[in-house]
Scaffold this active site. Structure first.
Site, short mmCIF file in Angstrom:
data_model
loop_
_atom_site.label_atom_id
_atom_site.label_comp_id
_atom_site.label_asym_id
_atom_site.label_seq_id
_atom_site.Cartn_x
_atom_site.Cartn_y
_atom_site.Cartn_z
CG HIS A 101 -0.27 -0.25 2.52
ND1 HIS A 101 0.08 -1.51 2.91
CD2 HIS A 101 0.14 0.58 3.51
CE1 HIS A 101 0.67 -1.46 4.10
NE2 HIS A 101 0.72 -0.19 4.49
CG HIS A 103 1.17 5.01 4.21
ND1 HIS A 103 0.28 4.92 5.26
CD2 HIS A 103 1.92 3.88 4.25
CE1 HIS A 103 0.48 3.78 5.92
NE2 HIS A 103 1.47 3.13 5.33
P1 5GP Z 1 1.87 0.05 7.39
O1 5GP Z 1 2.37 0.24 8.79
O2 5GP Z 1 1.72 -1.42 7.06
O3 5GP Z 1 2.65 0.81 6.37
O4 5GP Z 1 0.44 0.72 7.36
C1 5GP Z 1 -0.76 0.04 7.62
C2 5GP Z 1 -1.84 1.12 7.67
O5 5GP Z 1 -3.08 0.48 7.60
C3 5GP Z 1 -1.82 1.93 8.98
O6 5GP Z 1 -1.66 3.32 8.68
C4 5GP Z 1 -3.18 1.61 9.60
O7 5GP Z 1 -3.75 2.74 10.27
C5 5GP Z 1 -4.00 1.16 8.40
N1 5GP Z 1 -5.06 0.21 8.73
C6 5GP Z 1 -4.95 -0.89 9.54
N2 5GP Z 1 -6.12 -1.55 9.58
C7 5GP Z 1 -6.98 -0.86 8.77
C8 5GP Z 1 -8.36 -1.07 8.40
O8 5GP Z 1 -9.04 -2.02 8.81
N3 5GP Z 1 -8.92 -0.16 7.55
C9 5GP Z 1 -8.20 0.91 7.07
N4 5GP Z 1 -8.86 1.75 6.24
N5 5GP Z 1 -6.90 1.13 7.39
C10 5GP Z 1 -6.31 0.25 8.23
#
Ligand code: 5GP
Ligand code: ZN
Length: 119
Positions: A101, A103
């Site tokens: 993903h 951001h």
């Molecule tokens: P990472 O740390 O893997 O780069 O980011 C994961 C992101 O996913 C975090 O910013 C977190 O807030 C978001 N996230 C986690 N669970 C969910 C969810 O169920 N729905 C949405 N829309 N975002 C999520």
């Protein structure tokens, strides 16, 4: 992947999300815990664990993720003042969800890229 992966379940409609843009190959939706006034996650619908796997496995799909990110940035009014597009990757990158993903962050000055914290 599918049922084990949170973002595959969002793609499948099994978990609700606030979708801001969708194409045949990508989905953009608001982060559940926003770190900036605008915080959108942009994913390929197909499961890849991280940006390296995606870029090496399907460069055209990686380009789709970038194109959707740019379109979402425009929709959110970020093109004038700027934004940050970020892929946390692996353990050192702080990745928590292992479906790639981007951001998309903006809507206010975001500060330095990283807090310098090197031992
Ligand atoms: P990472 O740390 O893997 O780069 O980011 C994961 C992101 O996913 C975090 O910013 C977190 O807030 C978001 N996230 C986690 N669970 C969910 C969810 O169920 N729905 C949405 N829309 N975002 C999520
Ligand atoms: Zn997935």
């Amino acid at each position: 992947m599918g049922s084990d992966c949170l973002f595959c379940r969002i793609v499948a409609g099994e978990i609700p999300a606030t979708v801001v843009r969708e194409t045949d190959t990508t989905l953009a939706f608001r982060d559940i815990d926003p770190k900036a006034p605008v915080h959108v996650l942009v994913i390929p619908k197909e499961h890849y664990a991280d940006v390296a796997t995606l870029a090496q496995g399907d460069p055209a799909l990686a380009a789709d993720v970038l194109a959707t990110s740019a379109a979402a940035a425009e929709d959110e009014g970020l093109l004038g003042d700027g934004f940050r597009l970020m892929f946390n990757t692996g353990v050192y990158g702080g990745q928590e969800v292992f479906h790639v993903h981007a951001h998309l962050l903006g809507g206010a000055p975001l500060g330095p890229m990283l807090a310098r914290n090197l031992a």
